[in-house]
Design an enzyme around this catalytic site. Sequence first.
Site, PDB file in Angstrom:
ATOM      1  CE  LYS A 175       5.311  11.742  10.913  1.00  0.00           C
ATOM      2  NZ  LYS A 175       4.657  10.829  11.878  1.00  0.00           N
ATOM      3  CD  GLU A 250       2.389   4.171  -4.018  1.00  0.00           C
ATOM      4  OE1 GLU A 250       1.368   3.469  -4.056  1.00  0.00           O
ATOM      5  OE2 GLU A 250       3.143   4.317  -4.995  1.00  0.00           O
ATOM      6  CB  CYS A 285      -2.476  -0.145   1.033  1.00  0.00           C
ATOM      7  SG  CYS A 285      -0.877  -0.703   0.464  1.00  0.00           S
ATOM      8  CD  GLU A 380      -7.675   1.432   3.168  1.00  0.00           C
ATOM      9  OE1 GLU A 380      -7.578   2.608   3.551  1.00  0.00           O
ATOM     10  OE2 GLU A 380      -6.767   0.848   2.555  1.00  0.00           O
TER      11      GLU A 380
HETATM   12  P1  NAD Z   1      -2.109   8.232   8.012  1.00  0.00           P
HETATM   13  O1  NAD Z   1      -2.429   8.954   6.787  1.00  0.00           O
HETATM   14  O2  NAD Z   1      -2.866   8.531   9.237  1.00  0.00           O
HETATM   15  O3  NAD Z   1      -0.584   8.434   8.409  1.00  0.00           O
HETATM   16  C1  NAD Z   1       0.462   8.188   7.507  1.00  0.00           C
HETATM   17  C2  NAD Z   1       1.642   9.056   7.895  1.00  0.00           C
HETATM   18  O4  NAD Z   1       1.276  10.420   7.709  1.00  0.00           O
HETATM   19  C3  NAD Z   1       2.076   8.926   9.344  1.00  0.00           C
HETATM   20  O5  NAD Z   1       3.477   9.025   9.423  1.00  0.00           O
HETATM   21  C4  NAD Z   1       1.434  10.148   9.992  1.00  0.00           C
HETATM   22  O6  NAD Z   1       2.087  10.582  11.156  1.00  0.00           O
HETATM   23  C5  NAD Z   1       1.576  11.162   8.888  1.00  0.00           C
HETATM   24  N1  NAD Z   1       0.657  12.305   8.977  1.00  0.00           N
HETATM   25  C6  NAD Z   1      -0.538  12.384   9.602  1.00  0.00           C
HETATM   26  N2  NAD Z   1      -1.072  13.612   9.457  1.00  0.00           N
HETATM   27  C7  NAD Z   1      -0.203  14.324   8.698  1.00  0.00           C
HETATM   28  C8  NAD Z   1      -0.201  15.657   8.178  1.00  0.00           C
HETATM   29  N3  NAD Z   1      -1.210  16.505   8.416  1.00  0.00           N
HETATM   30  N4  NAD Z   1       0.841  16.027   7.416  1.00  0.00           N
HETATM   31  C9  NAD Z   1       1.858  15.178   7.134  1.00  0.00           C
HETATM   32  N5  NAD Z   1       1.910  13.917   7.622  1.00  0.00           N
HETATM   33  C10 NAD Z   1       0.896  13.493   8.392  1.00  0.00           C
HETATM   34  O7  NAD Z   1      -2.219   6.706   7.620  1.00  0.00           O
HETATM   35  P2  NAD Z   1      -2.059   5.459   8.572  1.00  0.00           P
HETATM   36  O8  NAD Z   1      -3.293   5.344   9.391  1.00  0.00           O
HETATM   37  O9  NAD Z   1      -0.748   5.506   9.259  1.00  0.00           O
HETATM   38  O10 NAD Z   1      -1.988   4.265   7.501  1.00  0.00           O
HETATM   39  C11 NAD Z   1      -3.106   3.642   7.038  1.00  0.00           C
HETATM   40  C12 NAD Z   1      -3.432   4.094   5.645  1.00  0.00           C
HETATM   41  O11 NAD Z   1      -2.289   4.000   4.790  1.00  0.00           O
HETATM   42  C13 NAD Z   1      -4.472   3.222   4.973  1.00  0.00           C
HETATM   43  O12 NAD Z   1      -5.423   4.027   4.334  1.00  0.00           O
HETATM   44  C14 NAD Z   1      -3.678   2.411   3.969  1.00  0.00           C
HETATM   45  O13 NAD Z   1      -4.419   1.948   2.893  1.00  0.00           O
HETATM   46  C15 NAD Z   1      -2.621   3.357   3.576  1.00  0.00           C
HETATM   47  N6  NAD Z   1      -1.439   2.639   3.039  1.00  0.00           N
HETATM   48  C16 NAD Z   1      -1.193   2.713   1.701  1.00  0.00           C
HETATM   49  C17 NAD Z   1      -0.131   2.031   1.148  1.00  0.00           C
HETATM   50  C18 NAD Z   1       0.154   2.087  -0.325  1.00  0.00           C
HETATM   51  O14 NAD Z   1       1.266   1.776  -0.740  1.00  0.00           O
HETATM   52  N7  NAD Z   1      -0.779   2.466  -1.162  1.00  0.00           N
HETATM   53  C19 NAD Z   1       0.702   1.283   1.982  1.00  0.00           C
HETATM   54  C20 NAD Z   1       0.416   1.229   3.338  1.00  0.00           C
HETATM   55  C21 NAD Z   1      -0.657   1.931   3.853  1.00  0.00           C
END
Ligand code: NAD
Length: 478
Positions: A175, A250, A285, A380
């Site tokens: 997804k 992650e 991240c 963050e």
């Molecule tokens: P997000 O949590 O909003 O979304 C991530 C994914 O989850 C997307 O595909 C989104 O559609 C999905 N999602 C949203 N709500 C959901 C739900 N209720 N159930 C299941 N899936 C759902 O994050 P974002 O804004 O896309 O990304 C930014 C964040 O990701 C930052 O906090 C960043 O630090 C983190 N990040 C972490 C890593 C790592 O490896 N640690 C890498 C990249 C990004």
Amino acid sequence: MDIRNEYRLFVDGNQVESVTGGRLSIVNPSTETELTTVAAGDSRDVDRAVAAARETLADWRSRPPAERAELLADVADRIRAARTELANLETLDTGKPRSQALADVDGCARAFEYYAGIADKIHGDSIPLGEEYVDYTVREPLGVTAQIIPWNYPIGIFGRSVAPALAAGNTAVVKPAEEAPLSSVRVAEIAADAGLPNGVLNVVPGRGDEAGAALSSHPDVDGVSFTGSVETGRQVGKAAMEHLAHVHLELGGKSPLVVFGDADLDAAIESAVAGLFTSNAGQICSGASRLLVHEDVHDAVVEQLAARVESLTVGPGMDDPDVGPLISADQLDRVASYVDAGRREYGAPLIGGVPDWTGYFVEPTIFDDVDHDSRLAQEEIFGPVLVVTTFADETEAIELTNDVDYGLVAGVFTEDLRRAHRFARDVHAGQIYVNEWFVGGIETPFGGYDNSGVGREKGLSAIENYTQKKNVGININR
Ligand code: NAD
């Protein structure tokens, strides 16, 4: 340009429309104009994809590992052959500078290559129990796995999440984030062209609270790999645990780059630039989003850093600047709110700000002498905004490093090897860098302490995530 008028889901080896026929608008962050649309999946599309992944699982997991390896290596080659197309797609979709998108495509190919090399080396142990017994372990795939990925490094995170799953004999349903799903759909098509059997790799773009929630709570999903925010990670973790799926998360970071007085300051400054500003405009991240500087070198470091940051170019991703736009209007608002908070608390930033341009741009921004307890230093921001804090000695440096809710990465710059080892020992983070930011690649385990997550991606650790151990104990005298 390499953009189609519309993109679909990729389920059971085919491009398909969503059940509802609904579509998501995909916007170019550099221009704020619609680039294309993609089919928006919901729970019924997730059901179809999970069913396809289940249907083909027995065949895929029972294939000789060397055959899986060969297929994944071919996927890597084909990703490399499509490098230009994929990088253009990623740049237009995310706004990131084109050379950074090219590096991400290379990272995705490398992940498939690396796990192709591991597919036929996943084995158990034999355990001595005495003469009467033969005891051994077998590493088995989890089954149907889900990969929920964010918008910041779509193709890179796709590679590192999906390749180990398939190498270990799992099938996958991805997804991608609603903001940047295009490369995930294309790589799945490319993998199918390489001969990956139908249903082994499916992609269901859609909203997080629809397709994402349906996937993480799906009772027929055996393992969930989630990369994204802490808040969503908690929801995904709970949903996966409801049906006792394996889950690893992650999440975010607030990682410090710590500069001691004896450090090679030029190297520290280059890492500060590369660790945040020229890495996807700070939407990373593992970004070096806090700069902790010893008070003796504070003025020299900040002055040289500001001069270096001043020279960075900012512009549309396809022009390949140093810093591109942020992903969306929402992300721009979010980052701008931190810049406003910084202005209220500390006055004008040392450099940078939010320009009034078309496109979701934030200039590389530095706030100096930031109070460690402030929101700016604790939360963050996920944009090109660096906060600088000074410290007096090693004890304080480690205290400040550890005193946040996150524990993803910490980097130290010092010529004193004993100090570097003490730092590595005392710091609460999943990755420690010494004298260079971003040491390591697909080979090195990656994940967080505390709010930064649970479990490890990359390296051999990812194979552990995607397999479970079975122990076989045999009495050979009866
Ligand atoms: P997000 O949590 O909003 O979304 C991530 C994914 O989850 C997307 O595909 C989104 O559609 C999905 N999602 C949203 N709500 C959901 C739900 N209720 N159930 C299941 N899936 C759902 O994050 P974002 O804004 O896309 O990304 C930014 C964040 O990701 C930052 O906090 C960043 O630090 C983190 N990040 C972490 C890593 C790592 O490896 N640690 C890498 C990249 C990004």
